[in-house]
Write a protein that holds these residues in place. Structure first.
Motif, short mmCIF file in Angstrom:
data_model
loop_
_atom_site.label_atom_id
_atom_site.label_comp_id
_atom_site.label_asym_id
_atom_site.label_seq_id
_atom_site.Cartn_x
_atom_site.Cartn_y
_atom_site.Cartn_z
N ASN A 266 0.85 -1.20 0.00
CA ASN A 266 0.00 0.00 0.00
C ASN A 266 0.88 1.24 0.00
N ARG A 267 2.07 1.08 0.57
CA ARG A 267 3.00 2.21 0.67
C ARG A 267 4.40 1.66 0.41
N VAL A 268 5.27 2.50 -0.18
CA VAL A 268 6.65 2.07 -0.45
C VAL A 268 7.60 3.01 0.29
N VAL A 269 8.60 2.42 0.98
CA VAL A 269 9.69 3.23 1.56
C VAL A 269 10.90 2.93 0.70
N TYR A 270 11.47 3.95 0.08
CA TYR A 270 12.58 3.73 -0.85
C TYR A 270 13.87 4.34 -0.30
N THR A 271 14.90 3.50 -0.09
CA THR A 271 16.17 4.02 0.46
C THR A 271 17.34 3.82 -0.51
N GLY A 272 17.04 3.53 -1.77
CA GLY A 272 18.10 3.37 -2.77
C GLY A 272 18.47 4.72 -3.40
N MET A 273 19.26 4.67 -4.47
CA MET A 273 19.72 5.91 -5.12
C MET A 273 18.56 6.61 -5.81
N LEU B 281 7.73 6.99 0.22
CA LEU B 281 8.46 7.80 1.19
C LEU B 281 9.96 7.58 0.92
N PHE B 282 10.68 8.65 0.59
CA PHE B 282 12.11 8.54 0.30
C PHE B 282 12.90 8.87 1.57
N GLY B 283 13.97 8.10 1.84
CA GLY B 283 14.79 8.44 3.01
C GLY B 283 16.10 7.69 3.03
#
Ligand code: FDA
Length: 373
Positions: A226-233, A341-343
């Protein structure tokens, strides 16, 4: 296809803290990690019974009480205090620059004598420093620059100090006390047993897909959460549509020695230009409360700075105007991705110490889920 509340891309600290909060709030999480292990850059590999900091020496230090209490709820910390030394052609100097360094360099014994010496040596540079060499000399004088800064910095950046911009070194900590503790923070230490202890707690209860590149099948993975947390480049996420962000990389080479104590300290900076590596790390000394003689062998890692090319590990963002401008364009695009969500260090193109990345993830998680009870 199983559906999750959260698909978290990247098993590093940022992803881990988000996963911890999500699980505490009863959410389901799928972790997608490119590497064959979790932990991101804080991962420790067990070699000869010693936790080896696989992606470079990691010393936890913070002045943030909330972050310190959080990490201590996950692992017990030892009393390791970082006191690195510099090796210049076999002359050993204490770091950061302090009275022990000055005493060894010039034979001075009081802060007043050290100040006079530095003042004398700085006087060669007048006006605004136009490059890194002039900047460093204007801050600490010629001897410290020549023996402890020049070679190390040139290896790190792959360029002569005269060709590097002065802004890279804004200030150099100079301490007129006999204090070898590298960090000024209130809290410092290493988790007993290594950082994997923390990683295991952070990702407890999550489903894992290791050795999996999210970007290779983005649509499928997006549909699973439902939600994506993205910690890549961040530039890779947007298929490099504005161009590539630049990094510096590192290569690590291990040696196992048949002695119980190779260099007497965890971190040695090699400041002579002729020595091709910048640091040697003897990992067992991070476990400072375990007598080193308990393990008859020792693992030493040499750290070689390298130019970065696509496919290599991106370690340090190149913090100049050109790259910051480019990052801002990607950041704007990121704001339009409502589900994502980017972090973390790669998605925010930022050098983040561990405590800062944890604080940032805690802040974002609390905005997402509310404060934990
Ligand atoms: P991190 O890089 O750890 O995690 C991101 C993860 O995402 C990686 O595991 C990566 O494989 C994965 N990933 C990326 N793209 C993906 C994709 N497309 N699909 C699936 N997975 C993907 N800090 C400190 O406080 N004290 C210290 O002493 C040090 N020392 C230190 C030394 C060196 C050499 C470096 C480079 C950095 C440090 N640090 C440090 C900083 C510390 O490493 C940093 O704060 C954290 O590792 C950042 O955690 P992140 O989760 O942001 O990134």
């Amino acid at each position: 296809m199983k559906k999750y509340d959260y698909v978290i891309v990247g098993g590093g600290l940022f992803g881990g803290v988000m996963a911890w909060y999500a699980r505490k709030n009863g959410k389901t999480c799928l972790i997608i990690e490119k590497r064959e292990h979790l932990g991101g850059n804080i991962y420790c590999e067990n070699v000869q019974g010693i936790p080896v900091h696989r992606y470079g020496a990691h010393i936890f230090h913070t002045s943030g009480k909330k972050v310190w209490e959080f990490v201590n709820s996950l692992a017990e910390f030892n009393r390791y205090t970082n006191c690195p030394v510099a090796d210049y052609h076999g002359e050993m100097y204490n770091l950061p620059f302090n009275m022990n360094t000055f005493s060894k360099m010039w034979g001075v014994s009081t802060p007043e004598e050290a100040k006079v010496k530095i003042e004398e040596q700085r006087s060669g540079v007048t006006g605004q420093p136009s490059n890194l060499e002039e900047q460093a000399i204007s801050l600490v004088g010629t001897d410290i620059y020549e023996k402890l800064i020049r070679g190390y910095t040139e290896k790190q950046w792959g360029r002569a100090c005269k060709e590097l911009p002065s802004f890279i070194i804004k200030r150099l900590p100079v301490r007129y006390t006999y204090d070898n503790n590298y960090f000024n923070d209130l809290y410092q230490g290493i988790p007993i047993g290594g950082y994997n202890v923390i990683t295991e707690k952070l990702f407890e209860g999550c489903d894992l897909m290791l050795k999996t590149d999210y970007l290779a099948d983005k649509e499928t993975f997006d549909a699973m959460g439902n939600r994506v947390v993205y910690t890549g480049m961040i530039d890779a996420y947007f298929k490099y549509c504005f161009g590539k962000l630049e990094y510096r990389s590192l290569r690590f080479e291990d040696d196992i020695y048949d002695v119980d104590n190779y260099q007497g300290v965890a971190v040695v900076n090699h400041t002579a230009r002729e020595v091709p590596y910048t640091r040697t790390i003897e990992h067992k000394h991070f476990e400072c409360t375990v007598p080193y003689s308990k393990i008859p062998k020792t693992v030493v890692t040499r750290e070689y700075p390298e130019a970065w090319e696509e496919g290599m590990e991106p370690y340090y963002p190149v913090n100049d105007e050109k790259n910051q401008k480019l990052y801002k364009k990607y950041e704007e695009l990121g704001k339009k991705e409502e589900k994502v969500l980017f972090g973390g260090r790669l998605a925010e193109y930022k050098y983040y110490d561990m405590d800062k990345v944890i604080a940032s993830a805690m802040w974002k998680a609390e905005a997402e889920f509310g404060k934990p009870e």
